[in-house]
Write an enzyme that holds these catalytic residues in place. Structure first.
Site, PDB file in Angstrom:
ATOM      1  N   ARG A 229       0.733  -1.375   0.039  1.00  0.00           N
ATOM      2  CA  ARG A 229       0.096   0.039   0.214  1.00  0.00           C
ATOM      3  C   ARG A 229       0.897   1.385   0.003  1.00  0.00           C
ATOM      4  NH1 ARG A 229      -4.369   1.071   4.799  1.00  0.00           N
ATOM      5  NH2 ARG A 229      -4.974  -0.761   3.965  1.00  0.00           N
TER       6      ARG A 229
ATOM      7  N   HIS B 122      -7.991  -4.365  -7.846  1.00  0.00           N
ATOM      8  CA  HIS B 122      -7.769  -3.599  -6.553  1.00  0.00           C
ATOM      9  C   HIS B 122      -9.073  -3.467  -5.793  1.00  0.00           C
ATOM     10  CE1 HIS B 122      -4.958  -1.252  -4.180  1.00  0.00           C
ATOM     11  NE2 HIS B 122      -5.931  -0.344  -4.021  1.00  0.00           N
TER      12      HIS B 122
ATOM     13  N   TYR C  54     -17.602  12.644 -14.222  1.00  0.00           N
ATOM     14  CA  TYR C  54     -17.544  13.860 -15.074  1.00  0.00           C
ATOM     15  C   TYR C  54     -16.284  14.126 -15.889  1.00  0.00           C
ATOM     16  CZ  TYR C  54     -21.345  15.564 -12.185  1.00  0.00           C
ATOM     17  OH  TYR C  54     -22.430  15.840 -11.598  1.00  0.00           O
TER      18      TYR C  54
END
Length: 756
Positions: free
Chosen positions: A37, A83, A128
């Site tokens: 991570r 993931h 968007y």
């Protein structure tokens, strides 16, 4: 039966101590955070989520030449296939790789609102925005299909994903990264591609090169926003050698039409935040030399902050040095080159270690690529050998195919062909049986044989392999590199302008009211009775000094406190309560104020008749709670302090019985703290037995007059008249003249007009 207790069956259930279980669970979690991570891998410089985003985008066909696609499409593929975590965190990682002010060489080409340097988190939602990979991302993905890396199953075992990407340049240093794991962190600044590439080539030629030799190529970090690094070369060398250190970066500026124009901000600094910091100083009158602040940034000038000086006499360099010291225009950056090395373990490494290990990774990658290509060439040559046999014996091959039920084994036995060769012959179309096909096969054989010889020569020679790697690095640097953005100029650390130099040193009068409210008026000709007070409040004491001096207050408990005179509120209003800035004991009230030079003497006294003189420097303190100076007898009150002038002077004290005593100030001892000596003889040793009090005291210099105040009434005794009440310290004094007020509330000295 219902209601009866049943024994629990623990058969097949592992039992272990809670301590062992929690320890293992925490260690497993720690290792996950560190390896999967927070920390980047040395090979491609990416964290797992970044690697999966880049790979998923390549699988979606979002190359640099493709059309943009909705970011939600990419995020969906990433979390659905590789993931299994939150979409928000995944999208934020994707946004970071698209921000040109965050990444030196962005991996994602975004379309839409992807945040700004003012607010990196202000990006639009993923439904968007649209995205595709940049040209630079090809450095990470270009060799992925050439057998260069290992593959591993995804989280549910239905797909495979690359364990690492075959980076052709050390992306770890080029883009840098930050991360916080369990018990460790990483802070890697970005660098210039051409400089890092040159250092890699130098290290290939000279494996024993020192860090100093590599720093002739890698000058220092190269930040996306430009600006300049001002740390000494020794500081940069320290973190390049040890892997841990710091460096300073500051904004760049220029002078245009007499104004300061900031043209670049340091890395990760918000221009809006800097404007707030400067505006706050202007409001607080800490920048009196600055008249205006304007943000003129636009599309053509992404960074343009204009600071307008108050006049052309202002030293602009001094102003900027002050702003560098007090705002984010200059920032300190921590460097911690903590990386997951090739052995899979996190390690803090220096510049040479990083580049050496990355070159090991690159050498292994290129070797695997060459071997993969060699295997393909050998397989193709093997197939071509079989096809050539078929063309040379075409009639026999056709006869066997037409007559035999199972032609494959017959062909293999008749012409000593392999299974793959025979399969290729049987799959050949009739149109390919033309005479020209034989010529094409022989040409391809010749070409592949030459390539095989070159590949084998490369794989057998370490020198030729290093030259190939250096050539490829040089070519990539030429194609993807750019000029350095961040200048490295060693400068001295910035110093803030001393606040006192910004404040005019002018005469002021500090006025204290009975309610503990304080204010400061310009000049020494202030009449306290002319000032307005809050309801129930009234004048108590004043002191005359200068704005750059400290005002010292004393309360009814005998504690003193200090505040800069220039920080006190203006006398235009009612002032402000001292209790808001100081912490006196419960029930204590402020009794007086002093101001002047540190060596000035002041008379401190209580109405019990005791007092002493003290230097002002002994009364100064930085503590909000003050410090104890005057010991106050039981049920006694502190009187307003009086300044002691140099030379001959008289201490004048009046009592509640209307008596006045004057004696030489030289009879009063100088002490740093304490109760003092008896100034006026008060009958009764105990507090309850006191029938008379010393209600006011002051010091009158030679030639001056004594003013006795009773309400708004005043009586004046000249220096000559004052001699009638002259006595010695600790006497009781003489009664004032008939017709004078019996209760004198305040005493003050009045200098002759010429002396004043």
């Amino acid at each position: 039966m219902a209601g009866e207790s049943q024994e629990l069956n623990f058969e097949g259930i592992e039992r272990q101590p809670l301590r062992a279980f929690t320890e293992k669970a925490y260690l497993d979690y720690s290792m996950y955070v560190i390896l999967d991570r927070a920390l980047p891998a040395l090979g491609d410089g990416l964290k797992p989520v970044q690697r999966r985003i880049v790979y998923a985008m390549s699988e979606l066909g979002l190359s640099a030449v493709a059309k943009h696609k909705k970011s939600a499409r990419t995020v969906g593929d990433v979390i659905g296939k590789f993931h299994p975590h939150g979409d928000t965190a995944c999208y934020e990682a994707m946004v970071l790789m698209a921000q040109a002010f965050a990444y030196r060489y962005p991996l994602v080409d975004g379309q839409g609102n992807w945040g700004s340097q003012d607010d990196p988190k202000s990006f639009a939602a993923m439904r968007y925005t649209e995205a595709k990979l940049t040209r630079y991302a090809d450095l990470l993905l270009g060799e992925l299909s050439d057998g260069t890396v290992d593959w591993a199953p995804n989280f549910d075992g239905t797909l495979e994903e690359p364990v690492i990407l075959p980076a052709r340049l050390p992306n770890l240093l080029l883009n840098g990264t930050q991360g916080i794991a369990v018990g460790m962190a990483t802070d890697i600044p970005p660098h210039n591609l051409r400089e890092v590439a040159a250092a890699c080539i130098h290290l290939l030629d000279e494996p024993d090169a020192t860090t100093a030799a590599l720093m002739r190529h890698v000058k220092g970090p190269d930040l996306p926003t430009g600006a300049e690094i001002i740390s000494p070369r020794a500081d940069l060398k320290e973190f390049y050698e040890k892997g841990v250190g710091t460096f300073k970066a500051r904004a760049t500026w220029e002078i245009e039409d007499g104004s300061i124009v900031v043209t670049a901000f340091p890395y990760q600094v918000s221009p809006a935040r800097v404007q707030e910091q400067i505006a706050e100083q202007i409001r607080a009158k800490k920048l009196p030399m600055v008249e205006d602040l304007r943000d003129e940034s636009d599309h053509e000038n992404p960074t343009r902050l204009v600071i307008v000086p108050r006049s052309n006499r202002v030293d602009l360099s001094e102003v900027m040095n002050h702003l560098f010291a007090t705002t984010d225009l200059e920032r300190n950056y921590r460097v911690n080159l903590n990386i997951i090395a090739l052995d899979g373990r996190p390690r803090v490494m220096g510049l040479k270690q990083i580049l050496s290990e990355w070159l090991e990774f690159r050498t292994a990658t290129v070797t695997r690529r060459l071997q993969h290509r060699l295997e393909k060439v050998n397989r193709r040559l093997h197939i071509l050998d079989g096809l050539l046999v078929a063309f040379l014996n075409l009639d026999e091959v056709i006869r066997i195919i037409r007559r035999e039920e199972e032609p494959k084994p017959v062909l293999m036995k008749r012409f000593k062909l392999s299974d793959a060769q025979t399969e290729e012959i049987l799959n050949t179309r009739l149109r390919h049986l033309a005479k020209l096909a034989e010529m094409k096969i022989r040409e391809e054989q010749k070409s592949l044989a030459t390539e095989r010889a070159e590949l084998e020569a490369l794989l057998k020679s370490k020198v030729r392999l290093r030259k190939l790697i250096a050539t490829e690095i040089r070519a990539d640097a030429e194609q993807y590199g750019d000029e350095r953005r961040t200048r490295i100029i060693e400068r001295e650390a910035a110093q803030a302008i001393d606040e006192t130099t910004l404040i005019p040193n002018e005469p002021v009068t500090v006025v204290l009211s009975t309610g503990g409210w304080v204010r400061s008026a310009k000049g020494h000709d202030i009449e306290p009775s002319a000032l307005s007070y809050k309801g129930g409040d009234a004048f108590q004491a004043l002191a005359r000094g200068r704005s750059l001096q400290s005002a010292v207050f004393i309360d009814s408990s005998g504690r003193t406190y200090s505040l800069p005179a220039h920080s006190l509120p203006s006398a235009r209003g009612h002032g402000e309560p001292l209790s808001g800035r100081l912490d006196p004991p419960d029930g204590a009230k402020f009794a007086g104020v002093m101001i002047g030079e540190p060596e000035d003497l002041w008379l401190l006294a209580t109405d019990a008749g005791y007092g002493f003189t003290a230097r002002l420097k002994e009364l100064l303190t930085d503590r909000r709670a003050g410090k104890t100076v005057l010991s106050v007898p039981e049920n006694a009150h502190v009187l307003p302090p009086a300044p002691v002038p140099p030379g001959e002077a008289l201490v004048c004290a009046v009592s509640s019985e209307g008596k006045l005593l004057a004696f030489a100030v030289s009879e009063v001892p100088e002490m740093p703290r304490g109760k003092g000596n008896k100034l006026y003889d008060i009958p009764g040793k105990k507090a309850a037995a006191r029938t008379e009090l010393m209600t006011a005291v002051t010091v009158v210099p030679a030639g001056a007059s004594l003013v006795l105040w009773s309400g708004s009434q005043e009586k004046v005794l000249s220096w000559k008249e004052l001699q009638e009440w002259r006595g010695e310290r600790a006497q009781r004094g003489a009664v004032l003249k008939r017709g004078w007020p019996r209760r004198i509330e305040r005493l003050s000295a009045r200098l002759p007009a010429a002396a004043a």
